[in-house]
Design a protein around this motif. Sequence first.
Motif, PDB file in Angstrom:
ATOM      1  N   PRO A   1      19.924  56.291  58.999  1.00  0.00           N
ATOM      2  CA  PRO A   1      18.626  56.736  58.731  1.00  0.00           C
ATOM      3  C   PRO A   1      17.887  56.389  57.516  1.00  0.00           C
ATOM      4  N   ALA A   2      18.728  55.890  56.569  1.00  0.00           N
ATOM      5  CA  ALA A   2      18.198  55.415  55.248  1.00  0.00           C
ATOM      6  C   ALA A   2      17.692  54.012  55.567  1.00  0.00           C
ATOM      7  N   ASP A   3      18.336  53.260  56.477  1.00  0.00           N
ATOM      8  CA  ASP A   3      17.716  52.036  56.879  1.00  0.00           C
ATOM      9  C   ASP A   3      16.648  51.988  57.668  1.00  0.00           C
ATOM     10  N   LEU A   4      16.744  52.782  58.768  1.00  0.00           N
ATOM     11  CA  LEU A   4      15.592  53.058  59.596  1.00  0.00           C
ATOM     12  C   LEU A   4      14.273  53.293  58.902  1.00  0.00           C
ATOM     13  N   ASP A   5      14.334  53.953  57.676  1.00  0.00           N
ATOM     14  CA  ASP A   5      12.945  54.399  57.139  1.00  0.00           C
ATOM     15  C   ASP A   5      12.896  53.496  55.706  1.00  0.00           C
ATOM     16  N   PRO A   6      11.741  52.852  55.657  1.00  0.00           N
ATOM     17  CA  PRO A   6      11.514  51.959  54.457  1.00  0.00           C
ATOM     18  C   PRO A   6      11.202  52.647  53.017  1.00  0.00           C
ATOM     19  N   ARG A   7      11.221  53.938  53.233  1.00  0.00           N
ATOM     20  CA  ARG A   7      11.083  54.528  51.862  1.00  0.00           C
ATOM     21  C   ARG A   7      12.348  54.441  50.891  1.00  0.00           C
ATOM     22  N   ARG A   8      13.694  54.267  51.420  1.00  0.00           N
ATOM     23  CA  ARG A   8      14.644  54.095  50.410  1.00  0.00           C
ATOM     24  C   ARG A   8      14.455  52.526  49.666  1.00  0.00           C
ATOM     25  N   ALA A   9      14.180  51.709  50.692  1.00  0.00           N
ATOM     26  CA  ALA A   9      13.815  50.177  50.083  1.00  0.00           C
ATOM     27  C   ALA A   9      12.931  50.494  48.938  1.00  0.00           C
ATOM     28  N   LEU A  10      11.639  51.348  49.181  1.00  0.00           N
ATOM     29  CA  LEU A  10      10.511  51.190  48.357  1.00  0.00           C
ATOM     30  C   LEU A  10      10.984  52.026  46.881  1.00  0.00           C
ATOM     31  N   ARG A  11      11.673  53.036  47.225  1.00  0.00           N
ATOM     32  CA  ARG A  11      12.084  53.788  46.011  1.00  0.00           C
ATOM     33  C   ARG A  11      13.032  52.853  44.802  1.00  0.00           C
ATOM     34  N   GLU A  12      14.023  52.122  45.577  1.00  0.00           N
ATOM     35  CA  GLU A  12      14.707  51.279  44.753  1.00  0.00           C
ATOM     36  C   GLU A  12      14.234  49.999  44.285  1.00  0.00           C
ATOM     37  N   LEU A  13      13.213  49.673  45.020  1.00  0.00           N
ATOM     38  CA  LEU A  13      12.170  48.581  44.400  1.00  0.00           C
ATOM     39  C   LEU A  13      11.514  49.127  43.032  1.00  0.00           C
ATOM     40  N   ALA A  14      11.021  50.386  43.267  1.00  0.00           N
ATOM     41  CA  ALA A  14      10.332  50.662  42.248  1.00  0.00           C
ATOM     42  C   ALA A  14      11.169  51.366  41.190  1.00  0.00           C
ATOM     43  N   ARG A  15      12.363  51.418  41.341  1.00  0.00           N
ATOM     44  CA  ARG A  15      13.333  51.805  40.389  1.00  0.00           C
ATOM     45  C   ARG A  15      13.691  50.462  39.396  1.00  0.00           C
ATOM     46  N   TRP A  16      14.117  49.422  40.570  1.00  0.00           N
ATOM     47  CA  TRP A  16      14.313  48.224  40.058  1.00  0.00           C
ATOM     48  C   TRP A  16      13.119  47.589  38.877  1.00  0.00           C
ATOM     49  N   ARG A  17      11.949  47.823  39.195  1.00  0.00           N
ATOM     50  CA  ARG A  17      10.761  47.516  38.535  1.00  0.00           C
ATOM     51  C   ARG A  17      10.765  48.259  37.292  1.00  0.00           C
ATOM     52  N   GLY A  18      11.053  49.533  37.308  1.00  0.00           N
ATOM     53  CA  GLY A  18      10.760  50.188  35.907  1.00  0.00           C
ATOM     54  C   GLY A  18      12.067  49.877  35.123  1.00  0.00           C
ATOM     55  N   ALA A  19      13.156  49.321  35.569  1.00  0.00           N
ATOM     56  CA  ALA A  19      14.403  49.124  34.717  1.00  0.00           C
ATOM     57  C   ALA A  19      14.344  47.909  34.031  1.00  0.00           C
ATOM     58  N   GLY A  20      13.219  47.236  34.533  1.00  0.00           N
ATOM     59  CA  GLY A  20      12.868  45.791  33.828  1.00  0.00           C
ATOM     60  C   GLY A  20      13.298  44.622  34.723  1.00  0.00           C
ATOM     61  N   GLN A  21      13.236  44.887  36.037  1.00  0.00           N
ATOM     62  CA  GLN A  21      13.318  43.761  36.856  1.00  0.00           C
ATOM     63  C   GLN A  21      14.173  42.595  36.619  1.00  0.00           C
ATOM     64  N   ASP A  22      15.651  42.973  36.305  1.00  0.00           N
ATOM     65  CA  ASP A  22      16.602  42.234  36.331  1.00  0.00           C
ATOM     66  C   ASP A  22      17.103  41.345  37.551  1.00  0.00           C
TER      67      ASP A  22
END
Length: 401
Positions: free
Chosen positions: A44-65
């Motif tokens: 279910p988490a792969d079918l829905d793009p919202r997980r990817a969007l959340r993790e991308l947002a978290r990654w950007r907020g952490a400094g984009q390493d």
Amino acid sequence: MTAALSSAPGAGHAPAVRTDTPADDPSRAPGVGGPSLMAARPEPADLDPRRALRELARWRGAGQDAASFPYRAVLGHYRTVGKNAVGDELLTALRAIRPQGGAGPARLLADWLPQVVDGRHGDYAGYAGIPVYTSLAENGASTDHVITALLADIVETETATLAGAPAGRPRARAALRALIAAAGLAARYGTTSTPRAPDEDAALVRAGAEAARAARERVTADVLRAVELTLTPTTRSHDEQMFIRLIQIFEAVFAAVARAVAAATEAVGTGRIDLAQKLLDEATRHVTGTSGVFRVLTTMPKDAFAVIRANTDGRSAVQSRTYRAVERSCPTLHLALVRSGLPEAELAPAMAELDAAWGAMKRTHWGITMKVIGTVRGTGGTDGASYLREAAEVRLFPALG
């Protein structure tokens, strides 16, 4: 079956993608002629793009390493719905990424991004993940390692879908044979790639897992990582995964031959005809090794390739720079040999062997194309088999005699 892939919840406004494929038939088992495992049994988490969007947002907020980029979340969604059905919101988020630096994880991320941000209008390089493999080669990665890792991935993918899908047996066997040959495992595994016991599928799965594991032990971590990241099919079709891997193998071969011919030209310029011969012999070995890869390609169902062709407009292999580099550089090598004053007879046999192997490879490609797609147009709008027939007649060393 004609179907359309709609946007998943929260995907934005993705265009409907006509697949005309049994991959979207819920009654079809995953495997040859059907959907991929991830499409048939989605998380279910792969079918829905919202997980990817959340993790991308978290990654950007952490400094984009770059080293902590959420590849798994992004690729999970792409492989579940197919790249052509990824929505605008995720595409926009990925297109906003600007990797910094020119080495290590930052370089990998920069090389990888083109294949996931091109939407429905990408090119051949992005489709095959060529920038990733180009950087690998520049960093000294072995062509044999790349081919071995790609074949190991095919073997695992094909054997994973054997249960309930007998149509996949010929491909699994062909892929396993190709892997055993490429990884130098023949002495260890003998003919176990073709089990004939009543439980042959189970035996084939075991042999495939063992060979893939042994092959990967011989491959460097950076190559394994590249192979892991460079699979972003446009559709949910199982067959497209195999198709992409084979393209990547051929690109690795073309690139290796192009480098060998360029190095042989330099060797001739410095009087090292012995080195030039070794380089051409190695190039010939890579080309002749594609015979086993072609046997895997012959298992492509016609309707599956029709779907791939319909979904990869603009991504034709005629855009392959490495293929063109080979055919462009070989006459230059011959000219350098003539101008050097070195005895042509010493290098001519190696040149002739490479020419013959290259021609045989192109004729095989033409024959398979006639079998799979006939006279219809090829990927990217080429003339298909007729285009390949004409290309097969072009020699690498036309002046060799």
